[in-house]
Structure formats: structure tokens, C-alpha cells
Enzyme design. Sequence first.
Site, short mmCIF file in Angstrom:
data_model
loop_
_atom_site.label_atom_id
_atom_site.label_comp_id
_atom_site.label_asym_id
_atom_site.label_seq_id
_atom_site.Cartn_x
_atom_site.Cartn_y
_atom_site.Cartn_z
N SER A 115 0.82 -1.21 0.00
CA SER A 115 0.00 0.00 0.00
C SER A 115 0.85 1.26 0.00
CB SER A 115 -0.91 0.03 1.23
OG SER A 115 -1.65 -1.15 1.32
N1 SAH Z 1 -0.47 -5.23 4.07
C1 SAH Z 1 0.28 -5.54 2.87
C2 SAH Z 1 -0.45 -5.17 1.59
C3 SAH Z 1 -1.49 -6.12 1.35
S1 SAH Z 1 -2.12 -6.32 -0.28
C4 SAH Z 1 1.64 -4.88 2.88
O1 SAH Z 1 1.95 -4.12 3.81
O2 SAH Z 1 2.41 -5.16 1.96
C5 SAH Z 1 -3.42 -7.42 0.21
C6 SAH Z 1 -2.98 -8.81 0.55
O3 SAH Z 1 -4.12 -9.51 1.04
C7 SAH Z 1 -2.47 -9.59 -0.66
O4 SAH Z 1 -1.19 -10.07 -0.39
C8 SAH Z 1 -3.49 -10.72 -0.78
O5 SAH Z 1 -2.92 -11.93 -1.22
C9 SAH Z 1 -4.01 -10.84 0.64
N2 SAH Z 1 -5.33 -11.48 0.81
C10 SAH Z 1 -6.40 -11.40 -0.01
N3 SAH Z 1 -7.43 -12.13 0.51
C11 SAH Z 1 -6.98 -12.66 1.69
C12 SAH Z 1 -7.56 -13.50 2.68
N4 SAH Z 1 -8.81 -13.97 2.58
N5 SAH Z 1 -6.80 -13.84 3.76
C13 SAH Z 1 -5.51 -13.40 3.87
N6 SAH Z 1 -4.91 -12.63 2.95
C14 SAH Z 1 -5.63 -12.25 1.88
#
Ligand code: SAH
Length: 247
Positions: free
Chosen positions: A95
Amino acid sequence: MKNLLSLLPALALLGIGPTQAAAVAPADEAGEYQAARERLVDFIHDYPRAIGERPDPRILAALRQVPRHLFVPEAARAEAYQDYPLPIGKDQTISQPSLVALMTHLLRPKPGDVILEVGTGSGYQAAILSPLVGKVYSIEIVEALARQATRRLDELGYGNVQVRHGDGYLGWPEHAPFDGIIVTAGAPHVPKPLLDQLKRGGHMVIPVGSTLANQELKVITKDQRGRLSERTIIGVRFVPLTRQVRG
Ligand code: SAH
């Protein structure tokens, strides 16, 4: 509905343009990255302006410490200290730093808190939370990202962060209830298991919306009597919360 991007023209008027956090060549020394990081934090230091609040010095200190360039692919390092999201592989993104700051702020982290993060991604958000709370449990649905983030956080010494591969929709019942829950993927609705795992007095920060165009960042608060209230903060665009566990 206010959007963080609406801050940019105002900042540009002040002569604080996104180009000020100058790009750094990958071969440069750690000191160069640190200087770029300082410029980025100066640039985004007013991150809670959209909600009419003062910045939290502890959050600014965490942003000054965590080496974001080590959380992005090598090819993107030169851009690590710009205030925008970057691809981290597997169709996912890290993000935008000012949004990480705002979401961290809305979580109201306190020393000793036990926090659940859904969507570990690169591990950057978890690393920002690490010095602010007692323990961070983070769940990532893409196995390769979970493995990479685990190794990265270990190597960088974020010892109070534990990452697990799985579906974060279901939360992490073994460690519940949580003082705070932060979801970093866009959910079609607020998952019931996460509401159940939020402690009384705690906040959940979550982007909600069934399409990219209509996502809103919300804060759900559970009061001391267990009653829930909801506040909408700004429009956002996150990759979707999926239910399919992937390799
Ligand atoms: N917080 C992260 C950015 C996240 S992007 C950072 O600091 O880099 C969103 C993430 O959520 C992705 O990696 C995606 O694979 C994950 N995601 C999507 N659905 C999910 C779920 N049901 N449970 C866990 N992770 C999930």
C-alpha cells in the site's frame, strides 16, 4: 466523500510535490535510502489531515525506521520512497505509505496490544505495527507471499510478528480476542468471524466494497458493552479479499 488524493493539490501549492522524495538507484548506500525515507516522512507527515487529527509521533517514528525498500522487489527499490502503491508480485501490491500511516493511526495501537492483520502481503504494514504494539498476528492467503514475508520479517528482526498462510476471513481464533484488527484487502462485507474476534473497546480498520470503484475505508468499533458502531473514513482502492487459498 474525502479522498487522500485530494490532499495532493494543496500540498503542491505549498511546493511539496511528489517528485521531492527523489528516486534512489539500487546500488546506492543504505544512507541514501534513509535520506529518501526521511523526505518521504516529511512529505506525508500530515497524513491524518483528511480526518482532522494530528499525526501520532510514534507512527512517524515507525515510518522513519522501517526500510520500505527491502519490502518491494529489487526492480522497484528506486521507487520505494514515493507515496504510491507498488506491485509485489502475485498480482498484489504494497500500500501507499500515507495510507499505511492513516490505517495504523485509525487502529489506535497501544503498547502491549495484540493485533490481527489480514493480508500480510510484503509484511510492511506488520513491520510498521511491530514497534507500536505487543504482538502482531498476520495472515496471508498466497503461500509464496506468506513465506517470503515470514523470512523477511525474521531477517529484519521483527520478532513480535507471526505470519501464517491461510484465509484471513476466518481470523485466527487461537489468539483471539484482538485489541485491534486491520484488513488490508477490500472485503465485500465485514467478515463475521473478525467481528467476533474483536475485543470490547477495540477497533477494526477495513476497506469495504464489492468493486474497486466503490470501496470505502471503515472503522468498526466494539464498545465496552459489545455494541458495534461504524465510521466511514475515505474512498480507497485495495486488491480484493479472496477466499481461495493459493500457492
Ligand atoms: N499489508 C500488505 C499489503 C497487502 S495487499 C503490505 O503491507 O504489503 C493485500 C494482501 O491480502 C495480498 O497479499 C493478498 O494476497 C491478501 N489477501 C487477499 N485475501 C486474503 C484472505 N482472505 N486472507 C488473507 N490474505 C488475503
